[in-house]
Scaffold this motif. Structure first.
Motif, PDB file in Angstrom:
ATOM      1  N   VAL A 162       0.801  -1.328  -0.209  1.00 54.73           N
ATOM      2  CA  VAL A 162      -0.473  -0.291   0.087  1.00 54.73           C
ATOM      3  C   VAL A 162       1.142   1.643   0.319  1.00 54.73           C
ATOM      4  O   VAL A 162       1.970   1.705   0.937  1.00 54.73           O
ATOM      5  N   MET A 163       0.467   2.011  -0.951  1.00 59.65           N
ATOM      6  CA  MET A 163       1.503   3.735  -0.721  1.00 59.65           C
ATOM      7  C   MET A 163       0.497   4.310  -0.916  1.00 59.65           C
ATOM      8  O   MET A 163      -0.480   4.747  -1.912  1.00 59.65           O
ATOM      9  N   ILE A 164       0.726   5.707   0.453  1.00 58.20           N
ATOM     10  CA  ILE A 164      -0.788   6.963  -0.014  1.00 58.20           C
ATOM     11  C   ILE A 164       0.595   7.717  -0.020  1.00 58.20           C
ATOM     12  O   ILE A 164       1.127   7.795   0.954  1.00 58.20           O
ATOM     13  N   ASN A 165       0.411   9.015  -0.907  1.00 60.02           N
ATOM     14  CA  ASN A 165       1.175   9.512  -0.778  1.00 60.02           C
ATOM     15  C   ASN A 165       1.059  11.161  -0.417  1.00 60.02           C
ATOM     16  O   ASN A 165      -0.071  11.041  -0.324  1.00 60.02           O
ATOM     17  N   SER A 166       1.900  11.571  -0.890  1.00 61.73           N
ATOM     18  CA  SER A 166       1.539  12.956   0.540  1.00 61.73           C
ATOM     19  C   SER A 166       1.648  14.415  -0.717  1.00 61.73           C
ATOM     20  O   SER A 166       0.794  14.965  -0.843  1.00 61.73           O
ATOM     21  N   ASP A 167       1.383  13.978  -2.711  1.00 60.79           N
ATOM     22  CA  ASP A 167       1.962  14.978  -3.017  1.00 60.79           C
ATOM     23  C   ASP A 167       0.636  15.023  -3.917  1.00 60.79           C
ATOM     24  O   ASP A 167       1.752  15.546  -5.158  1.00 60.79           O
ATOM     25  N   GLU A 168       0.124  13.772  -4.450  1.00 60.81           N
ATOM     26  CA  GLU A 168      -0.276  13.790  -6.066  1.00 60.81           C
ATOM     27  C   GLU A 168      -0.698  14.606  -6.428  1.00 60.81           C
ATOM     28  O   GLU A 168      -1.365  14.959  -7.449  1.00 60.81           O
ATOM     29  N   GLU A 169      -1.875  15.689  -5.164  1.00 64.39           N
ATOM     30  CA  GLU A 169      -2.582  17.055  -6.180  1.00 64.39           C
ATOM     31  C   GLU A 169      -1.197  17.901  -6.511  1.00 64.39           C
ATOM     32  O   GLU A 169      -1.562  18.635  -7.557  1.00 64.39           O
ATOM     33  N   VAL A 170       0.086  17.499  -6.476  1.00 65.66           N
ATOM     34  CA  VAL A 170       1.022  18.529  -6.656  1.00 65.66           C
ATOM     35  C   VAL A 170       2.119  18.182  -7.570  1.00 65.66           C
ATOM     36  O   VAL A 170       2.685  17.923  -8.310  1.00 65.66           O
ATOM     37  N   GLY A 171       1.590  16.678  -8.508  1.00 59.40           N
ATOM     38  CA  GLY A 171       2.211  16.017  -9.429  1.00 59.40           C
ATOM     39  C   GLY A 171       2.528  14.696  -9.132  1.00 59.40           C
ATOM     40  O   GLY A 171       3.378  14.067  -9.906  1.00 59.40           O
ATOM     41  N   SER A 172       3.195  14.671  -7.313  1.00 56.19           N
ATOM     42  CA  SER A 172       3.449  13.505  -6.634  1.00 56.19           C
ATOM     43  C   SER A 172       5.264  13.373  -7.020  1.00 56.19           C
ATOM     44  O   SER A 172       5.807  12.311  -7.875  1.00 56.19           O
ATOM     45  N   GLY A 173       5.415  14.452  -7.286  1.00 53.70           N
ATOM     46  CA  GLY A 173       6.999  14.796  -7.634  1.00 53.70           C
ATOM     47  C   GLY A 173       7.861  14.148  -6.446  1.00 53.70           C
ATOM     48  O   GLY A 173       9.387  13.318  -7.018  1.00 53.70           O
ATOM     49  N   SER A 174       7.361  13.905  -4.690  1.00 52.69           N
ATOM     50  CA  SER A 174       8.204  13.190  -4.178  1.00 52.69           C
ATOM     51  C   SER A 174       7.892  11.893  -4.197  1.00 52.69           C
ATOM     52  O   SER A 174       8.637  11.070  -2.807  1.00 52.69           O
ATOM     53  N   SER A 175       7.073  12.034  -4.734  1.00 50.73           N
ATOM     54  CA  SER A 175       6.800   9.719  -5.003  1.00 50.73           C
ATOM     55  C   SER A 175       7.360   9.013  -5.910  1.00 50.73           C
ATOM     56  O   SER A 175       6.436   8.146  -5.816  1.00 50.73           O
ATOM     57  N   ALA A 176       6.870  10.078  -6.765  1.00 58.24           N
ATOM     58  CA  ALA A 176       7.699   9.345  -8.524  1.00 58.24           C
ATOM     59  C   ALA A 176       8.073   8.536  -8.160  1.00 58.24           C
ATOM     60  O   ALA A 176       8.321   6.932  -8.977  1.00 58.24           O
ATOM     61  N   ALA A 177       9.602   8.139  -7.880  1.00 61.49           N
ATOM     62  CA  ALA A 177      10.922   7.134  -7.876  1.00 61.49           C
ATOM     63  C   ALA A 177       9.851   5.947  -6.672  1.00 61.49           C
ATOM     64  O   ALA A 177      10.126   4.821  -7.026  1.00 61.49           O
ATOM     65  N   LEU A 178       8.719   6.187  -6.279  1.00 65.77           N
ATOM     66  CA  LEU A 178       9.161   5.420  -4.375  1.00 65.77           C
ATOM     67  C   LEU A 178       7.647   3.950  -5.884  1.00 65.77           C
ATOM     68  O   LEU A 178       7.763   3.383  -5.606  1.00 65.77           O
ATOM     69  N   ILE A 179       7.136   5.482  -5.909  1.00 66.96           N
ATOM     70  CA  ILE A 179       6.010   4.604  -7.001  1.00 66.96           C
ATOM     71  C   ILE A 179       5.947   3.433  -7.527  1.00 66.96           C
ATOM     72  O   ILE A 179       5.825   2.275  -7.794  1.00 66.96           O
ATOM     73  N   ALA A 180       6.877   3.817  -8.557  1.00 66.40           N
ATOM     74  CA  ALA A 180       7.957   2.796  -9.562  1.00 66.40           C
ATOM     75  C   ALA A 180       8.819   2.341  -8.663  1.00 66.40           C
ATOM     76  O   ALA A 180       8.952   0.418  -9.064  1.00 66.40           O
ATOM     77  N   GLN A 181       9.281   1.998  -7.774  1.00 67.25           N
ATOM     78  CA  GLN A 181       9.673   0.862  -6.711  1.00 67.25           C
ATOM     79  C   GLN A 181       8.587  -0.203  -6.552  1.00 67.25           C
ATOM     80  O   GLN A 181       8.664  -1.472  -6.402  1.00 67.25           O
ATOM     81  N   LEU A 182       7.764   0.485  -6.015  1.00 66.23           N
ATOM     82  CA  LEU A 182       6.821  -0.575  -5.547  1.00 66.23           C
ATOM     83  C   LEU A 182       5.772  -1.157  -6.567  1.00 66.23           C
ATOM     84  O   LEU A 182       5.406  -2.505  -6.099  1.00 66.23           O
ATOM     85  N   ALA A 183       6.020  -0.910  -7.243  1.00 58.44           N
ATOM     86  CA  ALA A 183       5.307  -1.278  -9.169  1.00 58.44           C
ATOM     87  C   ALA A 183       6.318  -2.150  -9.506  1.00 58.44           C
ATOM     88  O   ALA A 183       5.488  -3.289  -9.927  1.00 58.44           O
TER      89      ALA A 183
END
Length: 406
Positions: A162-183
């Motif tokens: 499960v990944m719940i990020n804090s910045d999706e509404e502003v483009g997920s810049g600080s979580s994009a690498a985390l999303i790719a890692q978890l995917a």
């Protein structure tokens, strides 16, 4: 909701009956009363801790992950780091034969000083409030579905992050690498953006690229020696017009803002053009990227100044490929088993589903509640959809386990 019992096994019915809508609604009301706008670090920290506590009900490790650094171009052309909130990650049975990714976001578009802070019942079953649909309701759906799956005999064969990020509404810049890692290595993914009020899901999505283009010219006196100046504002405006002319079928270009200028008697030496691209395909994204570079070079040459581009295509286009088609088909079949008619259509919006699909993982990214008017003070949640959509997710996950994937 009308449930077709004949199409559900006794085990599935037992699992779905554990879903408690009143408990879900209470969670949404608690979470939505906390302002967690993307820039409200205190509100995000409070929300992240509440979510970590709630997701501790799952048999896995919950941890808060620091955001990666994000940069932004200020109006004076300087590039500064932006602070983002922590992201929640929960890992359950990483060695299971079926591995899934479920994602959501805790941030909203409403800043800390927004006037939209309270919850209001518009009518019985329709709740108005900041983030109730997008997506604190979706997070409640995700958690309820996973808790139900944990009661299934199939649970031991299902692993998930499960990944719940804090910045999706502003483009997920600080979580994009985390999303790719978890995917990486996942058989499928579910994301909990809201569905439309009638339950329609988002299918294919276009991509999005945001750029800040810094134009640096040379100042001069507008009366004494204007010929010695290099007008950055004019160059930025010229670039904006040429970029807008790239708009065509499959590509929307929106020059949105120019920062810069000076006193009326000074040739301005600084301007920043903000522009958004919406390509509908990877080929059109490549075209836009090439044309942006070409036009920036052309403007720099013709206006005799420097042009520097900052930004990227942070959300790649998301087509419906064969894997996604199978996953949508499974969700549709599960909906039919629950008496729900599930359809989908393309949308111009973007979300973390774009990033997940770019990793080659099939994703349905509107598994959240039914609601509408998101990103406005009229945002609403249809509360009956909490349990409805939790059942849909739980059944989808269980049938993925039975099939051992797609």
């Amino acid at each position: 909701m009308t449930t077709s019992l004949a199409s559900l096994t006794a085990s599935e019915r037992g699992v779905l009956d554990t879903i408690d809508q009143s408990a879900m609604l209470q969670q949404v009301e608690t979470w939505a009363r906390i302002n967690s706008g993307s820039g409200n670090l205190a509100g995000l920290a409070q929300t992240a801790q509440l979510l970590a506590d709630a997701f501790a009900a799952l048999p896995g490790e919950a941890r808060l992950i620091d955001p990666t650094q994000v940069e932004a171009v200020r109006t004076d052309g300087s590039v500064d780091a932006i602070q983002r909130g922590q992201h929640l990650v929960v890992t359950v049975r990483p060695e299971a034969p079926l591995r899934l990714l479920l994602t959501g976001h805790m941030d909203t578009v409403f800043p800390a000083d927004s006037a939209f802070q309270s919850l209001t019942w518009l009518e019985p079953g329709v709740l108005n409030g900041p983030g109730v649909a997008d997506m604190k309701g979706g997070i409640a759906v995700m958690l309820a579905a996973l808790k139900a799956v944990e009661a299934s005999p199939l649970a031991a064969s299902i692993g998930y992050d499960v990944m719940i990020n804090s910045d999706e509404e502003v483009g997920s810049g600080s979580s994009a690498a985390l999303i790719a890692q978890l995917a990486n290595g996942k058989a499928a993914a579910l994301t909990y953006e809201p569905a439309l009020p009638d339950g329609t899901l988002a299918g294919e999505r276009g991509g999005s690229g945001n750029f800040s283009i810094i134009v640096t010219g040379r100042s001069a006196h507008a009366g004494r020696n204007p010929q010695d100046g290099r007008n950055a504002l004019v160059a930025a405006a010229d670039l904006a017009v040429r970029l807008k002319a790239l708009t065509r079928d499959g590509l929307s270009v929106n020059p949105a803002r120019i920062d810069g200028g000076s006193a009326n008697n000074v040739v301005p030496d600084h301007a920043i053009l903000r522009v958004n691209f919406r390509p509908q395909s990877l080929a059109m994204q490549a075209f836009a990227d090439e044309e942006l570079k070409r036009l920036c070079d052309t403007i720099a040459h013709e206006h005799d100044l420097s042009v520097h581009t900052h930004g990227s295509f942070g959300r790649p286009p998301k087509p419906i490929d064969p894997g996604a088609q199978k996953l949508f088909g499974l969700v549709k079949d599960c909906g039919a088993a629950l008496g729900l008619e599930i359809g989908w259509r393309g949308t111009g919006g973007v979300c973390d589903g774009n990033n997940i699909a770019a990793c080659g993982v099939p994703v349905v990214d509107t598994m959240g509640v039914r609601g509408g008017a998101i990103h406005s003070a009229d945002e609403f949640l249809i509360t009956d959809s909490l349990a409805e959509r939790a059942r849909l997710s739980a059944l989808t996950i269980m049938r993925l386990a039975e099939k051992r994937g797609l």
